[in-house]
Design an enzyme around this catalytic site. Sequence first.
Site, PDB file in Angstrom:
ATOM      1  N   GLU A 127      -3.629  -0.889  13.234  1.00 32.65           N
ATOM      2  CA  GLU A 127      -4.339   0.116  12.828  1.00 32.65           C
ATOM      3  C   GLU A 127      -5.745   0.280  13.869  1.00 32.65           C
ATOM      4  O   GLU A 127      -6.947   0.578  13.484  1.00 32.65           O
ATOM      5  CB  GLU A 127      -5.081  -0.136  11.471  1.00 32.65           C
ATOM      6  CG  GLU A 127      -3.841  -0.119  10.492  1.00 32.65           C
ATOM      7  CD  GLU A 127      -4.198  -0.425   9.133  1.00 32.65           C
ATOM      8  OE1 GLU A 127      -5.313  -0.836   8.723  1.00 32.65           O
ATOM      9  OE2 GLU A 127      -3.373  -0.394   8.152  1.00 32.65           O
ATOM     10  N   ASN A 168       1.010  -2.148  15.086  1.00 31.54           N
ATOM     11  CA  ASN A 168       1.544  -1.630  13.931  1.00 31.54           C
ATOM     12  C   ASN A 168       0.381  -0.774  13.631  1.00 31.54           C
ATOM     13  O   ASN A 168      -0.939  -0.832  13.406  1.00 31.54           O
ATOM     14  CB  ASN A 168       1.641  -2.850  12.844  1.00 31.54           C
ATOM     15  CG  ASN A 168       1.889  -2.352  11.354  1.00 31.54           C
ATOM     16  OD1 ASN A 168       3.225  -1.983  11.381  1.00 31.54           O
ATOM     17  ND2 ASN A 168       1.141  -2.620  10.262  1.00 31.54           N
ATOM     18  N   HIS A 205       3.406   4.795   4.930  1.00 28.12           N
ATOM     19  CA  HIS A 205       2.831   5.102   3.381  1.00 28.12           C
ATOM     20  C   HIS A 205       2.738   6.620   3.322  1.00 28.12           C
ATOM     21  O   HIS A 205       1.793   7.184   3.747  1.00 28.12           O
ATOM     22  CB  HIS A 205       1.294   4.477   3.464  1.00 28.12           C
ATOM     23  CG  HIS A 205       1.392   2.939   3.497  1.00 28.12           C
ATOM     24  ND1 HIS A 205       1.794   2.093   2.480  1.00 28.12           N
ATOM     25  CD2 HIS A 205       0.680   2.254   4.484  1.00 28.12           C
ATOM     26  CE1 HIS A 205       1.662   0.846   3.159  1.00 28.12           C
ATOM     27  NE2 HIS A 205       1.300   0.756   4.163  1.00 28.12           N
ATOM     28  N   GLU A 234       5.921  -0.920   6.452  1.00 25.45           N
ATOM     29  CA  GLU A 234       5.288  -1.016   4.977  1.00 25.45           C
ATOM     30  C   GLU A 234       5.603   0.417   4.091  1.00 25.45           C
ATOM     31  O   GLU A 234       4.478   0.963   3.753  1.00 25.45           O
ATOM     32  CB  GLU A 234       3.708  -1.128   5.285  1.00 25.45           C
ATOM     33  CG  GLU A 234       3.110  -2.246   5.962  1.00 25.45           C
ATOM     34  CD  GLU A 234       1.778  -2.012   6.458  1.00 25.45           C
ATOM     35  OE1 GLU A 234       0.984  -1.302   5.624  1.00 25.45           O
ATOM     36  OE2 GLU A 234       1.369  -2.789   7.048  1.00 25.45           O
ATOM     37  N   ASP A 236       6.333   3.160   1.570  1.00 22.34           N
ATOM     38  CA  ASP A 236       6.245   3.443  -0.043  1.00 22.34           C
ATOM     39  C   ASP A 236       6.016   4.845   0.409  1.00 22.34           C
ATOM     40  O   ASP A 236       5.372   5.524   1.009  1.00 22.34           O
ATOM     41  CB  ASP A 236       5.195   2.786  -0.651  1.00 22.34           C
ATOM     42  CG  ASP A 236       3.713   2.607  -0.019  1.00 22.34           C
ATOM     43  OD1 ASP A 236       3.448   3.411   1.025  1.00 22.34           O
ATOM     44  OD2 ASP A 236       3.034   1.757  -0.445  1.00 22.34           O
TER      45      ASP A 236
HETATM   46  O1  G3I Z   1      -8.264 -12.177  -3.909  1.00 20.15           O
HETATM   47  C1  G3I Z   1      -9.254 -11.155  -4.443  1.00 20.15           C
HETATM   48  C2  G3I Z   1      -9.798 -11.635  -5.651  1.00 20.15           C
HETATM   49  O2  G3I Z   1     -10.211 -12.919  -5.574  1.00 20.15           O
HETATM   50  C3  G3I Z   1     -10.743 -10.537  -6.205  1.00 20.15           C
HETATM   51  O3  G3I Z   1     -11.069 -11.063  -7.517  1.00 20.15           O
HETATM   52  C4  G3I Z   1     -10.234  -9.395  -5.988  1.00 20.15           C
HETATM   53  C5  G3I Z   1     -11.489  -8.289  -6.730  1.00 20.15           C
HETATM   54  O4  G3I Z   1     -11.188  -7.083  -5.779  1.00 20.15           O
HETATM   55  O5  G3I Z   1      -9.909  -8.987  -4.876  1.00 20.15           O
HETATM   56  C6  G3I Z   1      -8.925  -9.907  -4.276  1.00 20.15           C
HETATM   57  O6  G3I Z   1      -8.513  -9.353  -2.932  1.00 20.15           O
HETATM   58  C7  G3I Z   1      -7.878  -8.267  -2.885  1.00 20.15           C
HETATM   59  C8  G3I Z   1      -6.557  -8.507  -1.942  1.00 20.15           C
HETATM   60  O7  G3I Z   1      -5.846  -7.118  -2.015  1.00 20.15           O
HETATM   61  C9  G3I Z   1      -5.636  -9.576  -2.845  1.00 20.15           C
HETATM   62  O8  G3I Z   1      -5.120  -8.835  -4.031  1.00 20.15           O
HETATM   63  C10 G3I Z   1      -8.811  -7.163  -2.324  1.00 20.15           C
HETATM   64  O9  G3I Z   1      -9.921  -7.021  -2.727  1.00 20.15           O
HETATM   65  C11 G3I Z   1      -8.001  -5.972  -1.742  1.00 20.15           C
HETATM   66  O10 G3I Z   1      -8.767  -5.241  -0.919  1.00 20.15           O
HETATM   67  C12 G3I Z   1      -6.712  -6.429  -0.926  1.00 20.15           C
HETATM   68  O11 G3I Z   1      -6.027  -5.085  -0.799  1.00 20.15           O
HETATM   69  C13 G3I Z   1      -4.969  -5.443   0.124  1.00 20.15           C
HETATM   70  C14 G3I Z   1      -5.250  -4.290   1.410  1.00 20.15           C
HETATM   71  O12 G3I Z   1      -4.247  -4.146   2.340  1.00 20.15           O
HETATM   72  C15 G3I Z   1      -6.524  -4.752   1.968  1.00 20.15           C
HETATM   73  O13 G3I Z   1      -6.844  -3.949   3.288  1.00 20.15           O
HETATM   74  C16 G3I Z   1      -3.745  -4.813  -0.511  1.00 20.15           C
HETATM   75  O14 G3I Z   1      -3.294  -5.918  -1.478  1.00 20.15           O
HETATM   76  C17 G3I Z   1      -2.576  -4.780   0.590  1.00 20.15           C
HETATM   77  O15 G3I Z   1      -1.459  -4.100  -0.045  1.00 20.15           O
HETATM   78  C18 G3I Z   1      -3.177  -3.917   1.555  1.00 20.15           C
HETATM   79  O16 G3I Z   1      -1.989  -3.778   2.736  1.00 20.15           O
HETATM   80  C19 G3I Z   1      -2.281  -2.918   3.889  1.00 20.15           C
HETATM   81  C20 G3I Z   1      -1.655  -3.564   4.972  1.00 20.15           C
HETATM   82  O17 G3I Z   1      -2.268  -4.798   5.221  1.00 20.15           O
HETATM   83  C21 G3I Z   1      -2.209  -2.875   6.417  1.00 20.15           C
HETATM   84  N1  G3I Z   1      -1.497  -1.471   6.112  1.00 20.15           N
HETATM   85  C22 G3I Z   1      -2.057  -0.629   4.793  1.00 20.15           C
HETATM   86  C23 G3I Z   1      -1.771  -1.565   3.861  1.00 20.15           C
HETATM   87  C24 G3I Z   1      -2.291  -0.803   2.359  1.00 20.15           C
HETATM   88  O18 G3I Z   1      -3.529  -0.746   2.362  1.00 20.15           O
END
Ligand code: G3I
Length: 301
Positions: A127, A168, A205, A234, A236
């Site tokens: 990105e 990516n 996405h 990715e 969806d």
């Molecule tokens: O692990 C913590 C947890 O301890 C805490 O309580 C909670 C509270 O918000 O957050 C948790 O972390 C989260 C993490 O996912 C694990 O669930 C983060 O806040 C959250 O921001 C994170 O989101 C991820 C996101 O990337 C972050 O940028 C998504 O799961 C994940 O699907 C998403 O994936 C991205 C790809 O890497 C890149 N392309 C876009 C795609 C979708 O956004």
Amino acid sequence: ETTLGAAAAQSGRYFGTAINSGKLGDSAYTTIANREFNMVTAENEMKIDATEPQQGVFNFTNADRVYNWAVQNGKRVRGHTLAWHSQQPGWMQSLSGSALRQAMINHINGVMAHYKGQLYAWDVVNEAYADSGGGRRDSNLQRTGNDWIEVAFRTARAADPGVKLCYNDYNIDNWTWEKTQGVYNMVRDFKSRGVPIDCVGLQAHFNSGSPYNSNFRTTISSFAALGVDVQITELDIQGASATTYANVVNDCLAVARCNGITTWGVRDSDSWRSGDTPLLFDGNGNKKPAYTSVLNALNSV
Ligand code: G3I
């Protein structure tokens, strides 16, 4: 064939999913994931904040949970991701200039050493392009100098010469968009100058703001013509239209160098945007109409 992975394998392709380590204790989740998919991407566990929470202190606990689950179940793994403006640990967010550049290099070397020879591909850079205008995204990494992307790729090649190195990004699926052209020009430049790059990941996405467009096939074939593999990394789709899912799969199948598709999660309830019900399985693990259209498309080659 009766599963996505086996159906994709008929044409030498893979069909993968993002796996979240926190769900590996959910047998409904692992049953579907193990049955249907033959490539795994860690949804968060191989990112910078997860693998180097303190500078110079690497932690692969959760990354290895995903990796080991995949390999023990006969699946390959895509690494995601080594250099990204997002999900940086606090220490990295506060660095700049040559210290940040060196930290990026050290991070790539540290993580790639742990998985050397074990992965199918790495999303080396994620990105890096701006959402509009066709240029680079402003970030602390970008401010270390425009060559940060090629430095990341050269570092990665030296760290593990056997793994495919990918760029990516999202919103580079529509051929008419400036962002797509910006990334296309970067890849063309890298190939012409011998910067090591093997693949381009189209995140895909799709939603109402960035919908699937029938020129997706042109985008895939145009990148492939530069001499890189293309993977849909990715996938969806908001609402999970069966027709749109089939179109995406058929666009990949139409291009020899489009060699794999990954959906960003297993069930709708596992999705980062679960409200969009964008995946192939509903929250109860039932196959949705889009599942059948994808399987049929894969089986029709
Ligand atoms: O692990 C913590 C947890 O301890 C805490 O309580 C909670 C509270 O918000 O957050 C948790 O972390 C989260 C993490 O996912 C694990 O669930 C983060 O806040 C959250 O921001 C994170 O989101 C991820 C996101 O990337 C972050 O940028 C998504 O799961 C994940 O699907 C998403 O994936 C991205 C790809 O890497 C890149 N392309 C876009 C795609 C979708 O956004």
